[in-house]
Design an enzyme around this catalytic site. Structure first.
Site, PDB file in Angstrom:
ATOM      1  N   GLU A   1       4.437  -0.520   0.722  1.00  0.00           N
ATOM      2  CA  GLU A   1       4.348  -0.704  -0.737  1.00  0.00           C
ATOM      3  C   GLU A   1       4.276  -2.178  -1.136  1.00  0.00           C
ATOM      4  O   GLU A   1       4.021  -2.501  -2.281  1.00  0.00           O
ATOM      5  CB  GLU A   1       5.553  -0.085  -1.476  1.00  0.00           C
ATOM      6  CG  GLU A   1       5.711   1.410  -1.318  1.00  0.00           C
ATOM      7  CD  GLU A   1       6.918   1.953  -2.081  1.00  0.00           C
ATOM      8  OE1 GLU A   1       7.594   1.188  -2.795  1.00  0.00           O
ATOM      9  OE2 GLU A   1       7.182   3.171  -1.972  1.00  0.00           O
TER      10      GLU A   1
ATOM     11  N   GLU B   1       0.830  -1.211   0.000  1.00  0.00           N
ATOM     12  CA  GLU B   1       0.000   0.000   0.000  1.00  0.00           C
ATOM     13  C   GLU B   1       0.862   1.257   0.000  1.00  0.00           C
ATOM     14  O   GLU B   1       2.052   1.228   0.266  1.00  0.00           O
ATOM     15  CB  GLU B   1      -0.944   0.037   1.189  1.00  0.00           C
ATOM     16  CG  GLU B   1      -0.328  -0.352   2.517  1.00  0.00           C
ATOM     17  CD  GLU B   1       0.922   0.355   2.879  1.00  0.00           C
ATOM     18  OE1 GLU B   1       0.888   1.618   2.900  1.00  0.00           O
ATOM     19  OE2 GLU B   1       1.948  -0.314   3.153  1.00  0.00           O
TER      20      GLU B   1
END
Lengths: 356, 356
Positions: free
Chosen positions: B323, B180
């Site tokens: 991420e 994310e």
């Protein structure tokens, strides 16, 4: 063959890492599109490798794992769960690509060099990945005399250096892994640690490939008798290797020294490989600057070894197989560290705002 | 779009792993040319994956990392070290292959799917790896009301499910990673943990991308006020998501549920991804059986999250980037585990003697 006198010369050629390159790597890392330091160990590894290789943005192209085999006279004391014939059988397994190290080296994109430094059987192998550098058919049983002569100890180290240098000449090596195979070899490795650390032997001896309680008692006793009988000099790496070491361990000392001399980062595998690292440190403490601890082995005593080397393991997966398996796995992490440095965008190039 | 009623149906379709396949994998592992159990966590991982995939010798071909982006109204409280504009800037960076996750996914041989679940800016992206599933332009500031409506919470979860299912239809996925991006999203993640764990907020809130002491005080205060004002029901995952969560977190809940429903092992990344895993667990506890903890984040409170999930992290590298970077790195280890099972020789096939 490198003689004692040449080995001393060779050792003098090992130079300190250049931290100015690490500093440059860090400056670049701080401009990449991520919060500073947020990649943790990856950022530290890239900095260390830059300093070792004397390149601000190093690359890792060729990776090689050196897996050396040797046998041990001390198996006569009943210190291993497996019979000695497994050493040559596993060498054939390496050649036939069936062992764990073959699988993991292939995954990591690493070449493997297998060498016989002292297997107690005639190997009949003609294969591009195999080096016949047999020094003797197994070491002597160190409970009643030295494992080998001082000359043989030097010879095993120089064989390792030569195997490394030859391979490095063939194609520049960017990352090295150490590995070994030798039934009984957690016993000499523990003996080396016992001599160097001065720890109670009970606290640093483990079960190796899985010996039972009685075997563990025999193993502890063998190490105690070996040290008592041979009185190794704890400040003399060659003396320790000669009296309670092994040929494959000496060979790995040579690989580590060769890597350091050529400024190539070397991933030290598990318990036996790290015993070789302890000896390399005695021969030239600067060599430690080129070592990376690939993982924390499940073998008792390995943590103590890493403490002496002042190294933090990259992985901790409860492994205790050797062969270079931990080094092969850690290659992915080291390579990730270097790729980040090479391939990520900077705040400027990507047009990303930095910290408020 | 899956509605509430359909989501309930979907959740019912998540079935328990089948340990009989793990048992078969273990039997094979015990015949491979290595001491039993000597590959530690690698052996355990292969067993778990066999049970998840219902295959005695599973393979990992296609790997996909889902990196979802969203913004957070709570940034108005000064809880992040970076400005909100960084969220869309980083989405463009993902599309242009400049971010850490691009580098690490490429190294791991994984595809990436980037999706906008709730970025507070208009993105103009037409790219095969990008999915526009924007639910709203950022959540509401949860210090004075719910982050989103209950309908939006369900919508974000279903969007994640649909993105996963679509990708899985395109080509069978064997291993998933979550990831994310969203400025401020350690704040909702910590709020989710606070609600579920009941821990003192001071003990589980960290510095995210690197906020200073004053910012940390503001962050703690914002979470306290958010929970006080919204009173989320700690047993209702959708209620927690609605009141103190985020759109990208909801999307990842959907990816995790989608993976579990399709029996695909899912590597949970760091602090924010694990908050999504905590919510998935509340929606259906069986989903936890398909989760693997890729790493221990450096973000305070992550250890507590893994404790609740009863998961042991594969890596511990002091990372805190998100991420999907931890998931991408752990893919190498998971793949190694499965390759060992597939590619190693057995004692019989290699003619190696077993334990005495």
């Amino acid at each position: 063959m490198i003689e004692m006198i040449d080995l001393k010369d060779y050792l003098k050629g090992i130079e300190s890492v250049e931290t100015v390159y690490g500093q440059k790597a860090k400056e670049r890392e701080d401009r990449l599109t991520k919060p500073r330091g947020s990649l943790g160990r990856l950022e530290e590894l890239a900095i260390e490798i830059a300093s070792m290789k004397r390149e601000a943005i190093p690359r890792i192209n060729r990776k090689v794992i050196f897996t050396f085999a040797g046998d041990h006279g001390v198996v006569a004391e009943g210190v291993s769960a497996f019979p000695q014939e497994v050493t040559p059988q596993m060498v054939y397994n390496f050649i036939n690509n069936g062992a764990a190290i073959n699988v993991l080296a292939r995954q990591a994109g690493a070449d493997i060099v297998i060498a016989d430094l002292g297997v107690a059987a005639d190997l009949n192998i003609d294969h591009p990945n195999f080096r016949d550098r047999k020094i003797n058919r197994g070491t002597g049983n160190f409970t009643n005399g030295p494992a080998m002569t001082r000359e043989e100890a030097v010879k095993s180290i120089s064989a390792g250096i030569e195997i490394f240098e030859e391979e490095h000449r063939k194609g520049k090596i960017d990352l090295v892994g150490t590995g070994e195979m030798g039934i009984g070899n957690t016993t000499p490795a523990a003996a080396i640690l016992a001599v160097i650390s001065g720890e109670n032997i009970e606290n640093i001896v483990g079960r190796g490939t899985g010996i039972d309680d009685d075997g563990l008692i025999r193993k502890i006793s063998a190490i105690k008798r070996g040290i008592e009988c041979n009185q190794p000099d704890k400040n003399d790496g060659i003396d320790i290797l000669q009296k309670v070491g092994g040929y494959e361990i000496g060979g790995l000392v040579g690989v580590i020294l060769g890597a350091a001399r050529n400024r190539v980062p070397v991933l030290i595998d598990g318990f036996i490989s790290t015993s070789a690292a302890l000896l390399a440190r005695l021969l030239n403490p600067v060599s430690v600057q080129y070592m990376l601890a690939s993982h924390l082995s499940d073998e008792r005593g390995h943590g103590k070894m890493l403490e002496i080397l002042n190294k933090k393991p990259i992985l901790d997966l409860g492994m205790r197989l050797g062969e270079g398996t931990g080094a092969a796995l850690a290659m992915h992490i080291v390579e990730a560290a270097v790729r980040i440095l090479n391939e990520m965008a900077t705040f400027e190039s990507a047009g990303v705002s930095s910290k408020e």
